[in-house]
Design a protein around this motif. Structure first.
Motif, PDB file in Angstrom:
ATOM      1  N   MET A 277       2.873  -7.161 -10.222  1.00  0.00           N
ATOM      2  CA  MET A 277       1.873  -6.680 -11.187  1.00  0.00           C
ATOM      3  C   MET A 277       0.472  -7.154 -10.784  1.00  0.00           C
ATOM      4  SD  MET A 277       3.491  -4.895 -13.352  1.00  0.00           S
ATOM      5  CE  MET A 277       3.424  -4.781 -15.102  1.00  0.00           C
ATOM      6  N   ALA A 278       0.402  -8.348 -10.201  1.00  0.00           N
ATOM      7  CA  ALA A 278      -0.899  -8.846  -9.733  1.00  0.00           C
ATOM      8  C   ALA A 278      -1.439  -7.894  -8.666  1.00  0.00           C
ATOM      9  CB  ALA A 278      -0.752 -10.262  -9.162  1.00  0.00           C
ATOM     10  N   TRP A 279      -0.568  -7.511  -7.741  1.00  0.00           N
ATOM     11  CA  TRP A 279      -0.987  -6.590  -6.686  1.00  0.00           C
ATOM     12  C   TRP A 279      -1.422  -5.247  -7.271  1.00  0.00           C
ATOM     13  CZ3 TRP A 279       1.553  -1.964  -5.354  1.00  0.00           C
ATOM     14  CH2 TRP A 279       1.043  -1.314  -4.228  1.00  0.00           C
ATOM     15  N   ALA A 280      -0.622  -4.729  -8.230  1.00  0.00           N
ATOM     16  CA  ALA A 280      -0.949  -3.433  -8.836  1.00  0.00           C
ATOM     17  C   ALA A 280      -2.305  -3.501  -9.542  1.00  0.00           C
ATOM     18  CB  ALA A 280       0.148  -3.017  -9.810  1.00  0.00           C
ATOM     19  N   ALA A 281      -2.569  -4.615 -10.245  1.00  0.00           N
ATOM     20  CA  ALA A 281      -3.857  -4.757 -10.942  1.00  0.00           C
ATOM     21  C   ALA A 281      -5.008  -4.766  -9.943  1.00  0.00           C
ATOM     22  CB  ALA A 281      -3.862  -6.038 -11.778  1.00  0.00           C
ATOM     23  N   LEU A 282      -4.810  -5.465  -8.820  1.00  0.00           N
ATOM     24  CA  LEU A 282      -5.877  -5.523  -7.812  1.00  0.00           C
ATOM     25  C   LEU A 282      -6.100  -4.150  -7.187  1.00  0.00           C
ATOM     26  CD1 LEU A 282      -4.953  -8.921  -6.183  1.00  0.00           C
ATOM     27  CD2 LEU A 282      -6.987  -8.428  -7.565  1.00  0.00           C
TER      28      LEU A 282
ATOM     29  N   MET B 212      -3.964   5.104  -2.538  1.00  0.00           N
ATOM     30  CA  MET B 212      -3.338   5.262  -3.837  1.00  0.00           C
ATOM     31  C   MET B 212      -4.375   5.417  -4.932  1.00  0.00           C
ATOM     32  SD  MET B 212      -0.271   2.569  -3.534  1.00  0.00           S
ATOM     33  CE  MET B 212       0.035   2.504  -5.267  1.00  0.00           C
ATOM     34  N   THR B 213      -4.097   6.335  -5.842  1.00  0.00           N
ATOM     35  CA  THR B 213      -4.991   6.504  -6.982  1.00  0.00           C
ATOM     36  C   THR B 213      -4.501   5.614  -8.121  1.00  0.00           C
ATOM     37  OG1 THR B 213      -3.625   8.250  -7.899  1.00  0.00           O
ATOM     38  CG2 THR B 213      -5.350   8.927  -6.348  1.00  0.00           C
ATOM     39  N   ALA B 214      -5.366   5.475  -9.128  1.00  0.00           N
ATOM     40  CA  ALA B 214      -5.014   4.632 -10.276  1.00  0.00           C
ATOM     41  C   ALA B 214      -3.749   5.167 -10.952  1.00  0.00           C
ATOM     42  CB  ALA B 214      -6.167   4.586 -11.260  1.00  0.00           C
ATOM     43  N   GLU B 215      -3.613   6.502 -10.996  1.00  0.00           N
ATOM     44  CA  GLU B 215      -2.431   7.092 -11.632  1.00  0.00           C
ATOM     45  C   GLU B 215      -1.159   6.709 -10.882  1.00  0.00           C
ATOM     46  OE1 GLU B 215      -2.870  11.431 -12.435  1.00  0.00           O
ATOM     47  OE2 GLU B 215      -4.916  10.701 -12.791  1.00  0.00           O
ATOM     48  N   GLU B 216      -1.257   6.759  -9.540  1.00  0.00           N
ATOM     49  CA  GLU B 216      -0.089   6.393  -8.731  1.00  0.00           C
ATOM     50  C   GLU B 216       0.296   4.936  -8.966  1.00  0.00           C
ATOM     51  OE1 GLU B 216      -0.210   9.161  -4.770  1.00  0.00           O
ATOM     52  OE2 GLU B 216      -1.754   7.643  -5.045  1.00  0.00           O
ATOM     53  N   VAL B 217      -0.720   4.092  -9.067  1.00  0.00           N
ATOM     54  CA  VAL B 217      -0.433   2.669  -9.284  1.00  0.00           C
ATOM     55  C   VAL B 217       0.254   2.480 -10.630  1.00  0.00           C
ATOM     56  CG1 VAL B 217      -1.423   0.382  -9.559  1.00  0.00           C
ATOM     57  CG2 VAL B 217      -2.304   1.898  -7.791  1.00  0.00           C
ATOM     58  N   SER B 218      -0.235   3.173 -11.665  1.00  0.00           N
ATOM     59  CA  SER B 218       0.387   2.965 -12.976  1.00  0.00           C
ATOM     60  C   SER B 218       1.794   3.560 -12.997  1.00  0.00           C
ATOM     61  CB  SER B 218      -0.483   3.526 -14.111  1.00  0.00           C
ATOM     62  OG  SER B 218      -0.651   4.900 -13.935  1.00  0.00           O
ATOM     63  N   HIS B 219       2.037   4.563 -12.168  1.00  0.00           N
ATOM     64  CA  HIS B 219       3.401   5.073 -12.011  1.00  0.00           C
ATOM     65  C   HIS B 219       4.282   3.970 -11.395  1.00  0.00           C
ATOM     66  CE1 HIS B 219       6.689   7.844 -11.233  1.00  0.00           C
ATOM     67  NE2 HIS B 219       6.729   7.394  -9.982  1.00  0.00           N
ATOM     68  N   HIS B 220       3.709   3.283 -10.379  1.00  0.00           N
ATOM     69  CA  HIS B 220       4.424   2.162  -9.752  1.00  0.00           C
ATOM     70  C   HIS B 220       4.763   1.102 -10.795  1.00  0.00           C
ATOM     71  CE1 HIS B 220       4.275   2.333  -5.245  1.00  0.00           C
ATOM     72  NE2 HIS B 220       3.598   3.418  -5.562  1.00  0.00           N
ATOM     73  N   VAL B 221       3.800   0.806 -11.657  1.00  0.00           N
ATOM     74  CA  VAL B 221       4.008  -0.256 -12.646  1.00  0.00           C
ATOM     75  C   VAL B 221       5.193   0.074 -13.545  1.00  0.00           C
ATOM     76  CG1 VAL B 221       2.996  -1.346 -14.688  1.00  0.00           C
ATOM     77  CG2 VAL B 221       1.646  -1.099 -12.603  1.00  0.00           C
ATOM     78  N   ARG B 222       5.299   1.359 -13.945  1.00  0.00           N
ATOM     79  CA  ARG B 222       6.447   1.758 -14.780  1.00  0.00           C
ATOM     80  C   ARG B 222       7.753   1.527 -14.021  1.00  0.00           C
ATOM     81  NH1 ARG B 222       2.926   5.793 -16.401  1.00  0.00           N
ATOM     82  NH2 ARG B 222       3.764   7.346 -14.949  1.00  0.00           N
ATOM     83  N   THR B 223       7.745   1.846 -12.701  1.00  0.00           N
ATOM     84  CA  THR B 223       8.942   1.605 -11.887  1.00  0.00           C
ATOM     85  C   THR B 223       9.286   0.119 -11.864  1.00  0.00           C
ATOM     86  OG1 THR B 223       8.193   3.419 -10.506  1.00  0.00           O
ATOM     87  CG2 THR B 223       9.992   2.080  -9.642  1.00  0.00           C
ATOM     88  N   TYR B 224       8.264  -0.732 -11.694  1.00  0.00           N
ATOM     89  CA  TYR B 224       8.514  -2.184 -11.628  1.00  0.00           C
ATOM     90  C   TYR B 224       9.183  -2.673 -12.898  1.00  0.00           C
ATOM     91  CZ  TYR B 224       5.179  -2.010  -7.770  1.00  0.00           C
ATOM     92  OH  TYR B 224       4.534  -1.700  -6.606  1.00  0.00           O
ATOM     93  N   LEU B 225       8.721  -2.138 -14.040  1.00  0.00           N
ATOM     94  CA  LEU B 225       9.293  -2.597 -15.310  1.00  0.00           C
ATOM     95  C   LEU B 225      10.748  -2.148 -15.437  1.00  0.00           C
ATOM     96  CD1 LEU B 225       6.221  -2.151 -17.672  1.00  0.00           C
ATOM     97  CD2 LEU B 225       7.129  -4.256 -16.660  1.00  0.00           C
ATOM     98  N   LYS B 226      11.049  -0.927 -14.953  1.00  0.00           N
ATOM     99  CA  LYS B 226      12.442  -0.459 -14.979  1.00  0.00           C
ATOM    100  C   LYS B 226      13.314  -1.339 -14.085  1.00  0.00           C
ATOM    101  CE  LYS B 226      11.356   4.370 -15.757  1.00  0.00           C
ATOM    102  NZ  LYS B 226      11.044   5.559 -14.958  1.00  0.00           N
ATOM    103  N   VAL B 227      12.795  -1.670 -12.892  1.00  0.00           N
ATOM    104  CA  VAL B 227      13.559  -2.522 -11.966  1.00  0.00           C
ATOM    105  C   VAL B 227      13.781  -3.893 -12.596  1.00  0.00           C
ATOM    106  CG1 VAL B 227      13.476  -3.691  -9.733  1.00  0.00           C
ATOM    107  CG2 VAL B 227      12.784  -1.304  -9.904  1.00  0.00           C
ATOM    108  N   PHE B 228      12.752  -4.397 -13.273  1.00  0.00           N
ATOM    109  CA  PHE B 228      12.856  -5.689 -13.962  1.00  0.00           C
ATOM    110  C   PHE B 228      14.024  -5.644 -14.956  1.00  0.00           C
ATOM    111  CE2 PHE B 228      10.746  -8.613 -17.285  1.00  0.00           C
ATOM    112  CZ  PHE B 228      11.349  -9.730 -16.749  1.00  0.00           C
ATOM    113  N   GLY B 229      14.063  -4.577 -15.766  1.00  0.00           N
ATOM    114  CA  GLY B 229      15.144  -4.419 -16.741  1.00  0.00           C
ATOM    115  C   GLY B 229      16.503  -4.395 -16.050  1.00  0.00           C
ATOM    116  N   ALA B 230      16.595  -3.618 -14.949  1.00  0.00           N
ATOM    117  CA  ALA B 230      17.858  -3.504 -14.219  1.00  0.00           C
ATOM    118  C   ALA B 230      18.287  -4.867 -13.685  1.00  0.00           C
ATOM    119  CB  ALA B 230      17.705  -2.509 -13.078  1.00  0.00           C
TER     120      ALA B 230
END
Lengths: 105, 276
Positions: free
Chosen positions: B85-90, A6-24
């Motif tokens: 998020m901890a995993w993503a940061a790592l 995974m690239t850094a961009e892919e990870v930050s894409h994941h992070v946006r998904t996590y926040l949406k799931v959190f909201g849901a």
């Protein structure tokens, strides 16, 4: 795709998904509690509560537990697990329902 | 570690399972956990369907505290997010940020347990008294009364061999406010001669509360187990992550899988126990 590539961009894409799931998940929690205060008849209440909980559970499993991007055997194992789980839950129904709770001598 | 003892698929996905072996092992463990909780959920259904009329509360909220449990649901969902998020940061090689999210997850888990502690202790300070002859409380004739022991009530003792409360000479009870009201009826004096049974709202109170304590107690033990693992990585993670960043991210991913499962169990426990 392996997570190791995974690239850094892919990870930050994941992070946006996590926040949406959190909201849901928060919205669905509000729905769960809100529906309770409507005091639906018991069958309706059970159906709504279990559907909402299943949606929440699926969101957690698919996104937080990355199940949606897994491949291979794990699906078959979890399908088997789900099957046994359903059988476990149906045990009370499979058992002679009328006899449940009656005193036997 | 020398290359000679490298474990196959320690980091690389196994061609059959599609994941590294540690993660696969954790999924198998979670499958067994589904069976454990599944058996208990099934017992819950069986006990509830078999409960004689009037012995099971209409819904858990009659006895349990819904606002506290809703708060705890939000706490646990948030802790799942901070874990991932901890995993993503790592994964982005930001060790400090990863460790920070791990610490937040640990604190949220602690907050969950603190709330649970208050919920539990309230249950052990709340009593129900079943009467031989009905009494009039607030204009209604009732056969059992719920409330807290008044300040000057003599302390209750337990009968050692059956672990139930001994019937005292008398008790002084501050009855609960009726539903939809905040005004408590005045303190009641109930003579021992009219008391059939006294119980706090612990597991011995009823099948419902025994089920509640079994399920939430087992879930609570899982929270504690998760906190031990998270604490271990909070203390040792930074050093390990500097040596093997990829390996450390994998370990946090596995810890997260377990943690999300504990969250998932609560997502079902909350409506089933409190709202239905």
């Amino acid at each position: 795709m392996s997570h190791h590539e995974m690239t850094a961009e892919e990870v930050s894409h994941h992070v946006r998904t996590y926040l949406k799931v959190f909201g849901a998940l928060l919205v669905l929690t509000v729905i769960t509690v809100g529906v309770f205060y409507l005091h639906l008849p018991i069958v309706g209440a059970v159906v709504v509560a279990l559907i909402v909980a299943s949606i929440k559970g699926s969101l957690v499993a698919c996104y937080f537990m990355h199940l949606i991007s897994e491949r291979g055997l794990i699906y078959w194992i979890l399908a088997l697990c789900a099957l046994f789980f359903v059988v476990l839950l149906l045990l009370p129904v499979i058992t002679d329902h009328e006899a449940v709770g009656t005193v036997t001598h | 570690m020398s290359a000679a003892v490298a474990i196959p698929h320690d980091m690389e996905p196994h061609p059959v399972t599609g994941m590294y072996n540690g993660k696969f092992g954790l999924w198998l463990f979670l499958a067994s956990e589904v069976m454990l909780f599944g058996a208990l959920f099934s017992s819950y259904v069986l006990l509830r369907m078999g409960a004689p009329e009037g012995t099971w509360p209409k819904h858990g909220a009659e006895i349990l505290n819904v606002p506290l449990a809703t708060f705890n649901t939000v706490v646990l969902i948030t802790s799942s997010v901070t874990m991932v998020m901890a995993w993503a940061a790592l994964k982005m090689n930001n060790i400090a940020r990863g460790q920070l999210f791990l610490t937040v997850t640990f604190l949220l888990a602690g907050a969950f347990l603190v709330v649970k502690y208050f919920e539990y202790s309230e249950k052990f300070n709340h009593f129900e008294v079943w009467l031989k002859e009905p009494m009039v409380v607030d204009g209604n004739s009732v056969s059992s009364i719920r409330g807290h022991l008044a300040k000057d009530c003599p302390p209750l003792t337990k009968e050692t061999h059956i672990r139930a409360f001994a019937i005292p000479e008398f008790i002084l009870l501050d009855p609960d406010a009726p539903a939809g009201s905040k005004e408590h009826p005045p303190t009641l004096r109930i003579d021992g001669g009219n008391i059939r049974r006294i119980s706090d709202f612990g597991p011995a109170h009823s099948t419902f509360l025994a089920t509640y304590f079994t399920l939430t107690g087992l879930h609570g033990l899982h929270i504690i187990g998760g906190m031990v693992v998270i604490l271990y990585f909070m203390l040792t993670g930074s050093r390990f992550a500097q040596k093997r960043p990829d390996k450390y991210a994998d370990r946090i991913e596995c810890t997260g899988l377990y943690w999300h499962f504990v969250d998932l169990v609560w997502i079902f426990l909350f409506p089933v126990l409190y709202l239905l």
